[in-house]
Scaffold this motif. Structure first.
Motif, PDB file in Angstrom:
ATOM      1  N   MET A 213      -4.217  43.883   9.908  1.00  0.00           N
ATOM      2  CA  MET A 213      -3.431  43.209  10.948  1.00  0.00           C
ATOM      3  C   MET A 213      -1.956  43.407  10.656  1.00  0.00           C
ATOM      4  SD  MET A 213      -3.656  39.221  12.013  1.00  0.00           S
ATOM      5  CE  MET A 213      -2.897  38.666  10.492  1.00  0.00           C
ATOM      6  N   GLU A 214      -1.148  43.454  11.685  1.00  0.00           N
ATOM      7  CA  GLU A 214       0.279  43.624  11.487  1.00  0.00           C
ATOM      8  C   GLU A 214       1.057  42.518  12.156  1.00  0.00           C
ATOM      9  OE1 GLU A 214       2.474  46.491  13.697  1.00  0.00           O
ATOM     10  OE2 GLU A 214       0.789  46.879  14.978  1.00  0.00           O
ATOM     11  N   ASN A 215       2.265  42.341  11.699  1.00  0.00           N
ATOM     12  CA  ASN A 215       3.210  41.447  12.342  1.00  0.00           C
ATOM     13  C   ASN A 215       4.070  42.297  13.257  1.00  0.00           C
ATOM     14  OD1 ASN A 215       5.589  40.084  12.909  1.00  0.00           O
ATOM     15  ND2 ASN A 215       5.318  38.764  11.154  1.00  0.00           N
ATOM     16  N   PRO A 216       4.014  42.091  14.582  1.00  0.00           N
ATOM     17  CA  PRO A 216       4.713  42.990  15.497  1.00  0.00           C
ATOM     18  C   PRO A 216       6.207  43.077  15.268  1.00  0.00           C
ATOM     19  CG  PRO A 216       3.178  41.618  16.702  1.00  0.00           C
ATOM     20  CD  PRO A 216       3.241  41.080  15.298  1.00  0.00           C
ATOM     21  N   ALA A 217       6.824  42.087  14.630  1.00  0.00           N
ATOM     22  CA  ALA A 217       8.266  42.152  14.425  1.00  0.00           C
ATOM     23  C   ALA A 217       8.638  43.151  13.345  1.00  0.00           C
ATOM     24  CB  ALA A 217       8.814  40.778  14.048  1.00  0.00           C
ATOM     25  N   TYR A 218       7.698  43.538  12.527  1.00  0.00           N
ATOM     26  CA  TYR A 218       8.044  44.359  11.378  1.00  0.00           C
ATOM     27  C   TYR A 218       7.232  45.641  11.251  1.00  0.00           C
ATOM     28  CZ  TYR A 218      10.684  40.319  10.181  1.00  0.00           C
ATOM     29  OH  TYR A 218      11.596  39.300  10.226  1.00  0.00           O
ATOM     30  N   GLY A 219       6.240  45.850  12.123  1.00  0.00           N
ATOM     31  CA  GLY A 219       5.487  47.082  12.076  1.00  0.00           C
ATOM     32  C   GLY A 219       4.223  46.963  11.265  1.00  0.00           C
TER      33      GLY A 219
ATOM     34  N   PHE B 266       9.822  49.584  15.038  1.00  0.00           N
ATOM     35  CA  PHE B 266      10.966  48.769  15.431  1.00  0.00           C
ATOM     36  C   PHE B 266      11.501  48.005  14.234  1.00  0.00           C
ATOM     37  CE2 PHE B 266      13.753  45.970  17.471  1.00  0.00           C
ATOM     38  CZ  PHE B 266      13.446  44.674  17.136  1.00  0.00           C
ATOM     39  N   GLU B 267      12.791  48.060  14.026  1.00  0.00           N
ATOM     40  CA  GLU B 267      13.447  47.297  12.973  1.00  0.00           C
ATOM     41  C   GLU B 267      14.517  46.415  13.615  1.00  0.00           C
ATOM     42  OE1 GLU B 267      12.663  47.043   9.998  1.00  0.00           O
ATOM     43  OE2 GLU B 267      11.503  48.801   9.420  1.00  0.00           O
ATOM     44  N   PRO B 268      14.479  45.086  13.377  1.00  0.00           N
ATOM     45  CA  PRO B 268      15.507  44.220  13.960  1.00  0.00           C
ATOM     46  C   PRO B 268      16.924  44.635  13.605  1.00  0.00           C
ATOM     47  CG  PRO B 268      13.715  42.915  13.069  1.00  0.00           C
ATOM     48  CD  PRO B 268      13.464  44.332  12.645  1.00  0.00           C
ATOM     49  N   ALA B 269      17.072  45.356  12.470  1.00  0.00           N
ATOM     50  CA  ALA B 269      18.412  45.738  12.023  1.00  0.00           C
ATOM     51  C   ALA B 269      19.136  46.634  13.019  1.00  0.00           C
ATOM     52  CB  ALA B 269      18.332  46.436  10.663  1.00  0.00           C
ATOM     53  N   VAL B 270      18.387  47.347  13.910  1.00  0.00           N
ATOM     54  CA  VAL B 270      19.064  48.237  14.848  1.00  0.00           C
ATOM     55  C   VAL B 270      19.892  47.463  15.865  1.00  0.00           C
ATOM     56  CG1 VAL B 270      17.267  49.981  14.618  1.00  0.00           C
ATOM     57  CG2 VAL B 270      17.142  48.352  16.488  1.00  0.00           C
ATOM     58  N   LEU B 271      19.691  46.144  15.943  1.00  0.00           N
ATOM     59  CA  LEU B 271      20.459  45.331  16.878  1.00  0.00           C
ATOM     60  C   LEU B 271      21.673  44.676  16.217  1.00  0.00           C
ATOM     61  CD1 LEU B 271      17.543  43.610  18.812  1.00  0.00           C
ATOM     62  CD2 LEU B 271      18.915  45.560  19.519  1.00  0.00           C
TER      63      LEU B 271
ATOM     64  N   ALA C 136       3.867  40.049  22.845  1.00  0.00           N
ATOM     65  CA  ALA C 136       3.317  41.291  23.400  1.00  0.00           C
ATOM     66  C   ALA C 136       3.297  42.408  22.372  1.00  0.00           C
ATOM     67  CB  ALA C 136       4.136  41.726  24.615  1.00  0.00           C
ATOM     68  N   GLY C 137       4.236  42.376  21.401  1.00  0.00           N
ATOM     69  CA  GLY C 137       4.358  43.435  20.410  1.00  0.00           C
ATOM     70  C   GLY C 137       5.651  44.202  20.585  1.00  0.00           C
ATOM     71  N   ASN C 138       6.016  44.961  19.567  1.00  0.00           N
ATOM     72  CA  ASN C 138       7.258  45.732  19.574  1.00  0.00           C
ATOM     73  C   ASN C 138       6.979  47.229  19.557  1.00  0.00           C
ATOM     74  OD1 ASN C 138       8.683  43.304  19.395  1.00  0.00           O
ATOM     75  ND2 ASN C 138       8.514  43.300  17.174  1.00  0.00           N
TER      76      ASN C 138
ATOM     77  N   GLY D 220      12.811  40.578  18.180  1.00  0.00           N
ATOM     78  CA  GLY D 220      11.464  41.058  18.437  1.00  0.00           C
ATOM     79  C   GLY D 220      10.743  40.139  19.407  1.00  0.00           C
ATOM     80  N   THR D 221       9.605  40.586  19.905  1.00  0.00           N
ATOM     81  CA  THR D 221       8.806  39.701  20.752  1.00  0.00           C
ATOM     82  C   THR D 221       8.281  38.515  19.958  1.00  0.00           C
ATOM     83  OG1 THR D 221       6.808  41.037  20.384  1.00  0.00           O
ATOM     84  CG2 THR D 221       8.131  41.560  22.327  1.00  0.00           C
ATOM     85  N   SER D 222       8.297  38.631  18.625  1.00  0.00           N
ATOM     86  CA  SER D 222       7.947  37.486  17.780  1.00  0.00           C
ATOM     87  C   SER D 222       8.894  36.320  17.998  1.00  0.00           C
ATOM     88  CB  SER D 222       7.982  37.882  16.302  1.00  0.00           C
ATOM     89  OG  SER D 222       6.838  38.607  15.939  1.00  0.00           O
ATOM     90  N   MET D 223      10.127  36.599  18.397  1.00  0.00           N
ATOM     91  CA  MET D 223      11.099  35.555  18.685  1.00  0.00           C
ATOM     92  C   MET D 223      11.004  35.105  20.147  1.00  0.00           C
ATOM     93  SD  MET D 223      11.995  37.275  15.967  1.00  0.00           S
ATOM     94  CE  MET D 223      11.105  36.115  14.935  1.00  0.00           C
ATOM     95  N   ALA D 224      10.546  35.989  21.023  1.00  0.00           N
ATOM     96  CA  ALA D 224      10.400  35.628  22.448  1.00  0.00           C
ATOM     97  C   ALA D 224       9.258  34.641  22.652  1.00  0.00           C
ATOM     98  CB  ALA D 224      10.175  36.889  23.277  1.00  0.00           C
TER      99      ALA D 224
END
Length: 519
Positions: free
Chosen positions: A1-7, A30-35, A359-361, A458-462
């Protein structure tokens, strides 16, 4: 299983067919750091870093450093007017190009710059770009003012084909107008645990007092230990509240990148910070370990725990659950929405519990163009499980405070589902969201700083925005408790259309005030 915010979890089992794994190209996660905020825009920064590596690897035989065509965006908040900002930038470029050896070619394109009041067009070497950014920041700090440069973008080639989010979804208005604060509503957070010692949860006593509700499914034995930091960040978006005083200021940090591409942490003081439903009670069901990995079986077990607490629908004590995690849907494994986890999610909804899922990243990837080769592109059919569950409220991401301008976040997973259903269901803010820091998020290894609140994306925050909004709604429209399908219909019908594709935005941006006023 994965955490969509981190891959993906690197320890996950590989797909069933090894040959497929060898032939399937890997794409960046997806890496949050790109924002992170950066004066030098990320594409330009990457181009400059590539040029530096080329220079270093070639040694004495290296060609002359690249002259980058750039667009310099002037800072509208500069203490003088735009003309003064432009004058400062022009002087910086001239001074730096004169000082650095062999950089006289770095210069402004006066012929095109004269047509714009907002932008300066130039051709600059990488070290000149870095130095003018550094000097601009130095001058701003010395004068106690602001930068003249807002951002430096690459001048792309063209061809002839041609804590803000709470108001975005009107939760603050609902707090004041209807006292929709989440009182007496209980929400479970299936994640990496909740740090119950964080002061964000003290004022409103958000951690549910019944110790038997809180359960660890990872083997650590402590649902209130959050080494990964993700669950506490999610929980802080749903509930909790802090009001600052002179002895206890609220300090949040945002991430930015300096002229060298190094991430820095910029502190900011707030007077108050609040979750969407500040008085909501939280239950910690820990299913992710210290590295953000876990098993689908832990989620299924956690769902069974909620069913048991709720008497299998006869006495609903936990009203909702937030799932800011999941795994990539593989259509050859199960019919879409019919995986064991999706089935259990639907059963939980049928028992009277609102289930909100990220939904996932994985909504972007690589497509092949005949004229451009491989190009980055939005990816349909990218909803993660258990977001494919029919009865779940599946949430995509939008901008923190300008959703109508920026629409759907590029990383946000997009529909339709593999069997053609409309997903995601709703959008909520998921970019650069400030919430509680804990565990790995609490301290920066680079600076040894300790953070109380930090940004993440990430969608984890949405998803927890939607969880908190629905908790706030249920606290004043209690006749909807135990009827999650009616709740879903209500919020879908009252969402704000952002005029984006339905398979990107679903029904649109969640709107708490409109939902309350519609019943």
């Amino acid at each position: 299983m994965e955490n969509p915010a981190y891959g993906p979890d690197p320890n996950d089992p590989k797909p069933l067919d090894d040959s497929r794994a060898k032939t399937t190209p890997l794409t960046p996660r997806f890496e949050p750091a790109v924002l992170d905020k950066t004066v030098i825009a990320m594409p330009l920064l990457e181009m400059m870093e590539d040029d530096d590596k080329e220079q270093q690897s070639s040694g004495p035989a290296a060609q002359a450093p690249t002259l980058f065509s750039v667009i310099i965006d002037l800072n509208l908040r500069f203490d003088g007017d735009r003309d003064e900002a432009a004058q400062r930038v022009a002087k910086l470029i001239k001074d730096v190009a004169t000082k650095l050896p062999d950089r006289s070619e770095s210069s402004i394109n006066d012929a095109t710059s004269q047509f714009s009041q907002q932008y300066i067009f130039a051709r600059l070497h990488g070290d000149v770009i870095r130095e003018i950014v550094r000097r601009d920041e130095e001058a701003a700090q010395k004068d106690g003012g602001r930068r003249a440069i807002h951002r430096i973008w690459p001048d792309f080639k063209i061809q002839a084909f041609i804590n803000k989010s709470i108001s975005t979804i009107k939760a603050d208005a609902a707090h004041y107008s209807f006292s929709a604060l989440g009182k007496d509503i209980v929400w479970a957070v299936m994640d990496s645990g909740i740090d119950s010692t964080h002061r964000h949860f003290k004022l409103q006593e958000n951690i549910h007092p019944n110790a038997k509700y809180h359960t660890d499914f990872t083997g650590t034995g402590d649902p209130f230990r959050d080494d990964f930091g993700h669950g506490t960040h999610v929980a802080g978006i749903i509930a909790g509240e802090v009001v600052a005083d002179e002895q206890n200021p609220i300090v949040i940090v945002s991430r930015q990148r300096n002229e060298q591409g190094v991430t820095t942490y910029v502190p900011e003081n707030l007077t108050t910070i609040s979750g969407m439903a500040p008085r909501c009670k939280l239950v910690s069901l820990k299913v992710l370990d210290q590295d953000g990995g876990g098993q689908a079986s832990s989620l299924i077990a956690a769902i069974a725990k909620i069913q048991e607490i709720n008497g299998y629908g006869r006495d609903v004590k936990i009203h909702g659950v937030n799932l800011s995690l999941g795994y990539n849907f593989e259509p050859e494994w199960f019919a879409c929405g019919q995986s064991p986890l999706c089935v259990e999610v639907d059963r939980l909804v049928k028992s009277g519990v609102v289930v909100v899922v990220a939904a996932g990243n994985t909504g972007y990837g690589v497509a092949k163009s005949m004229f451009r080769g491989n190009v980055a592109a939005g990816m349909p059919l990218s909803i993660n499980d258990p977001g494919n569950a029919e009865l779940a409220i599946t949430v995509g991401s939008t901008h923190r405070d300008s959703p109508h301008t920026y629409g759907v976040s590029y990383f946000s997973s997009k529909g339709p589902t593999g069997d053609g259903r409309l997903k995601p269901d709703l959008l909520a803010p998921g970019e650069k969201i400030v919430s509680c820091a804990a565990g790995a998020k609490k301290t920066s290894a680079d600076t040894d700083q300790s953070f109380e609140y930090i940004e993440d994306s990430g969608t984890s925050m949405a998803a927890p925005h939607v969880s908190g909004v629905i908790a706030a709604f249920l606290s004043i429209r209690r006749e909807y408790i135990g009827n999650p399908e009616a709740v879903k219909d209500l919020f879908l019908s009252s969402a704000t259309d952002l005029k984006r594709d339905r398979y990107f935005q679903g029904h649109g941006l969640i709107d708490l005030m409109r939902a309350i006023q519609s019943v």
